[in-house]
Design an enzyme around this catalytic site. Sequence first.
Site, PDB file in Angstrom:
ATOM      1  N   LYS A  45       0.694  -1.162  -0.082  1.00 29.49           N
ATOM      2  CA  LYS A  45      -0.025  -0.032  -0.052  1.00 29.49           C
ATOM      3  C   LYS A  45       0.863   1.319   0.169  1.00 29.49           C
ATOM      4  O   LYS A  45       0.416   2.275  -0.369  1.00 29.49           O
ATOM      5  CB  LYS A  45      -0.925  -0.010   1.164  1.00 29.49           C
ATOM      6  CG  LYS A  45      -1.637  -1.312   1.767  1.00 29.49           C
ATOM      7  CD  LYS A  45      -2.056  -1.382   2.950  1.00 29.49           C
ATOM      8  CE  LYS A  45      -2.587  -2.685   3.200  1.00 29.49           C
ATOM      9  NZ  LYS A  45      -2.518  -2.983   4.858  1.00 29.49           N
ATOM     10  N   GLU A 100       7.153   2.489  -5.842  1.00 32.93           N
ATOM     11  CA  GLU A 100       7.713   1.922  -4.754  1.00 32.93           C
ATOM     12  C   GLU A 100       7.939   3.092  -3.754  1.00 32.93           C
ATOM     13  O   GLU A 100       8.255   4.011  -4.026  1.00 32.93           O
ATOM     14  CB  GLU A 100       8.699   0.761  -4.781  1.00 32.93           C
ATOM     15  CG  GLU A 100       9.164   0.243  -3.545  1.00 32.93           C
ATOM     16  CD  GLU A 100       8.320  -0.655  -2.910  1.00 32.93           C
ATOM     17  OE1 GLU A 100       7.204  -0.108  -2.616  1.00 32.93           O
ATOM     18  OE2 GLU A 100       8.988  -1.726  -2.274  1.00 32.93           O
ATOM     19  N   ASP A 104      14.983  -0.842  -0.084  1.00 27.92           N
ATOM     20  CA  ASP A 104      15.876  -1.034   1.066  1.00 27.92           C
ATOM     21  C   ASP A 104      16.976  -2.225   0.630  1.00 27.92           C
ATOM     22  O   ASP A 104      18.077  -1.755   0.102  1.00 27.92           O
ATOM     23  CB  ASP A 104      15.201  -1.375   2.349  1.00 27.92           C
ATOM     24  CG  ASP A 104      15.989  -1.545   3.543  1.00 27.92           C
ATOM     25  OD1 ASP A 104      17.213  -1.488   3.702  1.00 27.92           O
ATOM     26  OD2 ASP A 104      15.424  -2.108   4.519  1.00 27.92           O
ATOM     27  N   LYS A 132      17.579   3.574   0.029  1.00 24.04           N
ATOM     28  CA  LYS A 132      18.376   3.671   1.335  1.00 24.04           C
ATOM     29  C   LYS A 132      19.397   2.423   0.797  1.00 24.04           C
ATOM     30  O   LYS A 132      19.457   1.386   1.108  1.00 24.04           O
ATOM     31  CB  LYS A 132      17.250   2.908   2.434  1.00 24.04           C
ATOM     32  CG  LYS A 132      17.908   3.232   3.570  1.00 24.04           C
ATOM     33  CD  LYS A 132      17.272   2.096   4.765  1.00 24.04           C
ATOM     34  CE  LYS A 132      16.139   2.624   5.215  1.00 24.04           C
ATOM     35  NZ  LYS A 132      15.473   1.806   6.183  1.00 24.04           N
ATOM     36  N   PHE A 154      14.923   3.620  10.229  1.00 27.92           N
ATOM     37  CA  PHE A 154      13.611   3.496   9.954  1.00 27.92           C
ATOM     38  C   PHE A 154      12.777   4.542   9.739  1.00 27.92           C
ATOM     39  O   PHE A 154      12.590   5.380  10.616  1.00 27.92           O
ATOM     40  CB  PHE A 154      13.082   2.224  10.945  1.00 27.92           C
ATOM     41  CG  PHE A 154      11.751   1.769  10.559  1.00 27.92           C
ATOM     42  CD1 PHE A 154      11.811   0.918   9.763  1.00 27.92           C
ATOM     43  CD2 PHE A 154      10.505   2.449  10.985  1.00 27.92           C
ATOM     44  CE1 PHE A 154      10.474   0.234   9.085  1.00 27.92           C
ATOM     45  CE2 PHE A 154       9.150   1.699  10.550  1.00 27.92           C
ATOM     46  CZ  PHE A 154       9.419   0.605   9.745  1.00 27.92           C
ATOM     47  N   ASP A 161       4.649   2.879   6.490  1.00 24.33           N
ATOM     48  CA  ASP A 161       4.006   2.458   7.969  1.00 24.33           C
ATOM     49  C   ASP A 161       5.247   1.858   8.885  1.00 24.33           C
ATOM     50  O   ASP A 161       6.087   1.558   8.668  1.00 24.33           O
ATOM     51  CB  ASP A 161       2.839   1.598   7.630  1.00 24.33           C
ATOM     52  CG  ASP A 161       3.587   0.032   7.502  1.00 24.33           C
ATOM     53  OD1 ASP A 161       4.400  -0.196   6.631  1.00 24.33           O
ATOM     54  OD2 ASP A 161       3.335  -0.755   8.139  1.00 24.33           O
ATOM     55  N   ARG A 167       0.980   5.959   7.788  1.00 24.51           N
ATOM     56  CA  ARG A 167       1.058   6.184   6.147  1.00 24.51           C
ATOM     57  C   ARG A 167       0.291   7.729   5.857  1.00 24.51           C
ATOM     58  O   ARG A 167       0.804   8.054   4.624  1.00 24.51           O
ATOM     59  CB  ARG A 167       0.251   5.226   5.660  1.00 24.51           C
ATOM     60  CG  ARG A 167       0.810   3.711   5.750  1.00 24.51           C
ATOM     61  CD  ARG A 167       0.099   2.850   4.620  1.00 24.51           C
ATOM     62  NE  ARG A 167       0.079   1.318   5.028  1.00 24.51           N
ATOM     63  CZ  ARG A 167       1.027   0.629   4.767  1.00 24.51           C
ATOM     64  NH1 ARG A 167       2.074   0.980   3.918  1.00 24.51           N
ATOM     65  NH2 ARG A 167       1.202  -0.827   5.156  1.00 24.51           N
TER      66      ARG A 167
HETATM   67  P1  5GP Z   1      13.236  -4.238   0.458  1.00 24.09           P
HETATM   68  O1  5GP Z   1      12.812  -5.646  -0.104  1.00 24.09           O
HETATM   69  O2  5GP Z   1      13.901  -3.448  -0.513  1.00 24.09           O
HETATM   70  O3  5GP Z   1      14.199  -4.809   1.543  1.00 24.09           O
HETATM   71  O4  5GP Z   1      12.060  -3.642   1.236  1.00 24.09           O
HETATM   72  C1  5GP Z   1      11.061  -3.156   0.487  1.00 24.09           C
HETATM   73  C2  5GP Z   1      10.057  -2.706   1.640  1.00 24.09           C
HETATM   74  O5  5GP Z   1      10.591  -2.837   3.009  1.00 24.09           O
HETATM   75  C3  5GP Z   1       9.411  -1.262   1.423  1.00 24.09           C
HETATM   76  O6  5GP Z   1       8.359  -1.357   0.561  1.00 24.09           O
HETATM   77  C4  5GP Z   1       8.991  -0.990   2.885  1.00 24.09           C
HETATM   78  O7  5GP Z   1       7.475  -1.728   3.224  1.00 24.09           O
HETATM   79  C5  5GP Z   1       9.799  -1.816   3.882  1.00 24.09           C
HETATM   80  N1  5GP Z   1      10.802  -0.905   4.306  1.00 24.09           N
HETATM   81  C6  5GP Z   1      12.110  -0.972   4.065  1.00 24.09           C
HETATM   82  N2  5GP Z   1      12.835   0.175   5.047  1.00 24.09           N
HETATM   83  C7  5GP Z   1      11.898   0.879   5.619  1.00 24.09           C
HETATM   84  C8  5GP Z   1      11.782   1.997   6.318  1.00 24.09           C
HETATM   85  O8  5GP Z   1      12.669   2.596   6.824  1.00 24.09           O
HETATM   86  N3  5GP Z   1      10.459   2.333   6.775  1.00 24.09           N
HETATM   87  C9  5GP Z   1       9.201   1.608   6.521  1.00 24.09           C
HETATM   88  N4  5GP Z   1       8.117   1.966   7.008  1.00 24.09           N
HETATM   89  N5  5GP Z   1       9.318   0.571   5.774  1.00 24.09           N
HETATM   90  C10 5GP Z   1      10.449   0.122   4.915  1.00 24.09           C
END
Ligand code: 5GP
Length: 181
Positions: A45, A100, A104, A132, A154, A161, A167
């Site tokens: 979302k 997106e 991360d 990030k 974070f 969220d 959000r």
């Molecule tokens: P990835 O697969 O790149 O590790 O993760 C992506 C998802 O992780 C994002 O769509 C988000 O939902 C969550 N995420 C990663 N870092 C953060 C952060 O700092 N804050 C929040 N709220 N969600 C994060």
Amino acid sequence: MGYMDSKIERIVLSHDKIVSKCHDLGMKITNDYKDKRPILVGLLKGCIPFMSELIKHIDCDMEMDFLEVSSYNGTSSTGLVTITKDIKTDVKNRHVIIVEDIVDTGYTLKEVMNLFKYKGALSCEIAALLDKPSGRKTDLVTPKYVCETIGPGFVVGFGLDYDQLYRNLDYVGILKKEVYS
Ligand code: 5GP
């Protein structure tokens, strides 16, 4: 200061900056995709506020669709991705831009990009509100359109969220420590 603001330690990306960066990204996308009729695929979302701001600044034919994957529990990535809501559009021979909230580790987008390539997309790029890079665990994922690159930590707001909350903040910030406990 509003109720939501009282939960935030520090602002990482202000609303004004989000709007002005979305304007720049929208012009870039317009330039890169005019006559290509791209499909913007938002990842639910978290994409909602960013995607609705971004598309206001895209001045060419484009379509929208949404994908929901579950890959994240609490505050650290698991690397496991399952599709909980698939797109309805056929992406074969089409240009896809995945929208997106934050990149991360990159695991989520790596899987989603593989899916679109498998389905025959001509191209697949990423638009992300936040990048990030310190968290990246794959070199296969590099978002082309990014509002802001941030350090570790974070963040919440503008779609992001913590336990499904925050959000609806209209900026991105770091939560106060007491909120976690
Ligand atoms: P990835 O697969 O790149 O590790 O993760 C992506 C998802 O992780 C994002 O769509 C988000 O939902 C969550 N995420 C990663 N870092 C953060 C952060 O700092 N804050 C929040 N709220 N969600 C994060």
